[in-house]
Design a protein around this motif. Structure first.
Motif, PDB file in Angstrom:
ATOM      1  N   SER A  26      35.464  19.905  37.326  1.00  0.00           N
ATOM      2  CA  SER A  26      36.000  19.657  38.678  1.00  0.00           C
ATOM      3  C   SER A  26      37.291  18.851  38.077  1.00  0.00           C
ATOM      4  CB  SER A  26      35.210  18.096  39.443  1.00  0.00           C
ATOM      5  OG  SER A  26      35.345  17.369  38.962  1.00  0.00           O
ATOM      6  N   GLY A  27      38.167  18.500  38.955  1.00  0.00           N
ATOM      7  CA  GLY A  27      39.900  18.466  38.350  1.00  0.00           C
ATOM      8  C   GLY A  27      40.185  18.963  37.066  1.00  0.00           C
ATOM      9  N   TYR A  28      40.289  20.388  37.575  1.00  0.00           N
ATOM     10  CA  TYR A  28      40.733  20.850  35.902  1.00  0.00           C
ATOM     11  C   TYR A  28      41.933  21.752  36.515  1.00  0.00           C
ATOM     12  CZ  TYR A  28      37.126  23.781  36.061  1.00  0.00           C
ATOM     13  OH  TYR A  28      36.148  25.276  36.226  1.00  0.00           O
ATOM     14  N   VAL A  29      42.864  22.716  35.982  1.00  0.00           N
ATOM     15  CA  VAL A  29      43.635  23.723  36.505  1.00  0.00           C
ATOM     16  C   VAL A  29      43.374  24.912  36.027  1.00  0.00           C
ATOM     17  CG1 VAL A  29      45.899  24.339  36.899  1.00  0.00           C
ATOM     18  CG2 VAL A  29      45.240  22.014  37.470  1.00  0.00           C
ATOM     19  N   VAL A  30      42.958  25.579  36.652  1.00  0.00           N
ATOM     20  CA  VAL A  30      43.211  27.463  35.580  1.00  0.00           C
ATOM     21  C   VAL A  30      44.623  28.346  36.265  1.00  0.00           C
ATOM     22  CG1 VAL A  30      40.743  27.338  35.195  1.00  0.00           C
ATOM     23  CG2 VAL A  30      41.971  27.956  37.512  1.00  0.00           C
ATOM     24  N   ARG A  31      45.033  29.123  35.933  1.00  0.00           N
ATOM     25  CA  ARG A  31      46.565  29.777  35.221  1.00  0.00           C
ATOM     26  C   ARG A  31      46.529  30.485  34.662  1.00  0.00           C
ATOM     27  NH1 ARG A  31      51.452  28.351  37.358  1.00  0.00           N
ATOM     28  NH2 ARG A  31      50.742  26.901  37.989  1.00  0.00           N
ATOM     29  N   GLY A  32      46.865  31.698  35.503  1.00  0.00           N
ATOM     30  CA  GLY A  32      47.011  33.453  35.242  1.00  0.00           C
ATOM     31  C   GLY A  32      46.922  34.510  35.494  1.00  0.00           C
ATOM     32  N   ASN A  33      46.515  34.927  35.514  1.00  0.00           N
ATOM     33  CA  ASN A  33      46.860  36.867  35.904  1.00  0.00           C
ATOM     34  C   ASN A  33      45.622  36.896  37.079  1.00  0.00           C
ATOM     35  OD1 ASN A  33      48.961  38.117  35.527  1.00  0.00           O
ATOM     36  ND2 ASN A  33      47.629  38.717  33.538  1.00  0.00           N
ATOM     37  N   ALA A  34      45.922  37.029  37.690  1.00  0.00           N
ATOM     38  CA  ALA A  34      44.439  36.683  39.613  1.00  0.00           C
ATOM     39  C   ALA A  34      43.831  38.070  39.921  1.00  0.00           C
ATOM     40  CB  ALA A  34      45.022  36.108  40.570  1.00  0.00           C
ATOM     41  N   ARG A  35      42.439  38.096  39.916  1.00  0.00           N
ATOM     42  CA  ARG A  35      41.505  39.361  40.100  1.00  0.00           C
ATOM     43  C   ARG A  35      41.076  38.614  41.089  1.00  0.00           C
ATOM     44  NH1 ARG A  35      36.329  40.917  38.853  1.00  0.00           N
ATOM     45  NH2 ARG A  35      36.389  39.392  37.711  1.00  0.00           N
ATOM     46  N   VAL A  36      41.395  40.032  42.324  1.00  0.00           N
ATOM     47  CA  VAL A  36      40.498  39.614  43.638  1.00  0.00           C
ATOM     48  C   VAL A  36      38.892  39.952  44.410  1.00  0.00           C
ATOM     49  CG1 VAL A  36      40.448  39.562  46.162  1.00  0.00           C
ATOM     50  CG2 VAL A  36      43.019  39.052  44.576  1.00  0.00           C
ATOM     51  N   ILE A  37      38.339  39.209  44.151  1.00  0.00           N
ATOM     52  CA  ILE A  37      36.581  39.509  44.122  1.00  0.00           C
ATOM     53  C   ILE A  37      36.703  39.958  45.618  1.00  0.00           C
ATOM     54  CG2 ILE A  37      34.429  38.517  43.841  1.00  0.00           C
ATOM     55  CD1 ILE A  37      35.943  39.069  41.435  1.00  0.00           C
ATOM     56  N   VAL A  43      39.215  36.104  40.341  1.00  0.00           N
ATOM     57  CA  VAL A  43      39.387  35.462  39.247  1.00  0.00           C
ATOM     58  C   VAL A  43      40.744  35.128  38.197  1.00  0.00           C
ATOM     59  CG1 VAL A  43      38.009  36.165  37.030  1.00  0.00           C
ATOM     60  CG2 VAL A  43      36.378  36.518  38.794  1.00  0.00           C
ATOM     61  N   VAL A  44      41.006  33.908  37.998  1.00  0.00           N
ATOM     62  CA  VAL A  44      41.518  33.256  37.412  1.00  0.00           C
ATOM     63  C   VAL A  44      41.748  32.810  36.284  1.00  0.00           C
ATOM     64  CG1 VAL A  44      44.058  31.789  37.284  1.00  0.00           C
ATOM     65  CG2 VAL A  44      42.905  32.652  39.578  1.00  0.00           C
ATOM     66  N   ASP A  45      42.195  33.542  34.858  1.00  0.00           N
ATOM     67  CA  ASP A  45      41.456  33.511  33.810  1.00  0.00           C
ATOM     68  C   ASP A  45      40.238  33.241  33.266  1.00  0.00           C
ATOM     69  OD1 ASP A  45      43.092  32.899  30.732  1.00  0.00           O
ATOM     70  OD2 ASP A  45      42.805  30.425  31.616  1.00  0.00           O
ATOM     71  N   GLY A  46      40.263  34.446  34.151  1.00  0.00           N
ATOM     72  CA  GLY A  46      38.168  34.358  33.698  1.00  0.00           C
ATOM     73  C   GLY A  46      37.827  33.370  34.163  1.00  0.00           C
ATOM     74  N   THR A  47      37.782  32.412  35.005  1.00  0.00           N
ATOM     75  CA  THR A  47      37.193  31.445  35.714  1.00  0.00           C
ATOM     76  C   THR A  47      37.597  31.874  37.258  1.00  0.00           C
ATOM     77  OG1 THR A  47      38.328  29.169  34.111  1.00  0.00           O
ATOM     78  CG2 THR A  47      36.645  28.845  36.642  1.00  0.00           C
ATOM     79  N   GLU A  48      36.323  32.208  38.440  1.00  0.00           N
ATOM     80  CA  GLU A  48      36.039  32.579  39.534  1.00  0.00           C
ATOM     81  C   GLU A  48      36.535  31.200  39.646  1.00  0.00           C
ATOM     82  OE1 GLU A  48      32.183  34.075  42.400  1.00  0.00           O
ATOM     83  OE2 GLU A  48      33.083  35.071  40.051  1.00  0.00           O
ATOM     84  N   VAL A  49      36.745  31.035  40.913  1.00  0.00           N
ATOM     85  CA  VAL A  49      37.088  30.407  42.033  1.00  0.00           C
ATOM     86  C   VAL A  49      37.161  30.717  43.210  1.00  0.00           C
ATOM     87  CG1 VAL A  49      38.730  28.529  40.197  1.00  0.00           C
ATOM     88  CG2 VAL A  49      39.469  30.295  41.742  1.00  0.00           C
ATOM     89  N   THR A  50      36.376  30.210  44.283  1.00  0.00           N
ATOM     90  CA  THR A  50      36.337  30.423  45.599  1.00  0.00           C
ATOM     91  C   THR A  50      36.931  29.438  46.950  1.00  0.00           C
ATOM     92  OG1 THR A  50      33.911  30.652  45.878  1.00  0.00           O
ATOM     93  CG2 THR A  50      34.773  30.129  47.761  1.00  0.00           C
ATOM     94  N   LEU A  51      38.089  30.189  47.507  1.00  0.00           N
ATOM     95  CA  LEU A  51      39.083  28.743  48.272  1.00  0.00           C
ATOM     96  C   LEU A  51      38.764  28.315  49.217  1.00  0.00           C
ATOM     97  CD1 LEU A  51      41.675  32.061  48.549  1.00  0.00           C
ATOM     98  CD2 LEU A  51      42.191  30.184  47.121  1.00  0.00           C
TER      99      LEU A  51
END
Length: 146
Positions: A26-37, A43-51
């Motif tokens: 928790s508490g970190y930032v990922v930045r990059g190209n996003a791929r929508v699941i 998935v942003v910079d290899g990290t899957e995130v849920t809004l």
């Protein structure tokens, strides 16, 4: 005495490793190209995130997915997400809307845009985007079209 010290060192190291794992989730930032699941997962910079704060409606999920893909593709910019926790095996995050100026305002995130555009509901357990949902209903947007 030596075995007690060895045990104490093992316990301290184990606790330190467990704490590091929790902090890393928790508490970190990922930045990059996003791929929508789907309509609330990227998935942003290899990290899957849920809004965070966004709830998909089953009958409208394919439309929500298409809308999120269009929104991200339209900007041709990278996406930054603040991961604020990992619950139930998911990284929950607030993702900046690449079509808006960079801001810390939660109402200017992709999360808020998904609800404001009528492509998702405000998750009632969070209640963060209830005003955006009411506005989308009032304007008949997305899943609220008559």
């Amino acid at each position: 005495m030596a075995s007690f010290l060895s045990l104490a060192v093992v316990v301290v190291l184990t606790l330190a490793l467990q704490t590091a794992r929790v902090l890393a989730q928790s508490g970190y930032v990922v930045r990059g190209n996003a791929r929508v699941i789907n309509g609330n997962t990227v998935v942003v910079d290899g990290t899957e995130v849920t809004l965070s704060g966004v709830e998909l409606v089953d009958d409208f999920s394919s439309q929500a997915t298409k809308a999120l893909k269009r929104r991200i593709r339209k900007s041709k910019k990278s996406v930054g997400c603040m991961v604020d926790g990992n619950w139930s095996g998911k990284n929950w995050a607030y993702c900046g809307d690449p079509n808006k100026k960079s801001s810390r305002d939660i109402k200017k995130t992709l999360n808020a845009w998904m609800v404001r555009s009528g492509n998702a509901k405000s998750d009632k357990s969070w209640g963060l985007f209830d005003a955006e949902e009411r506005r989308a209903k009032r304007k008949g947007k997305g899943l609220w079209k008559n």
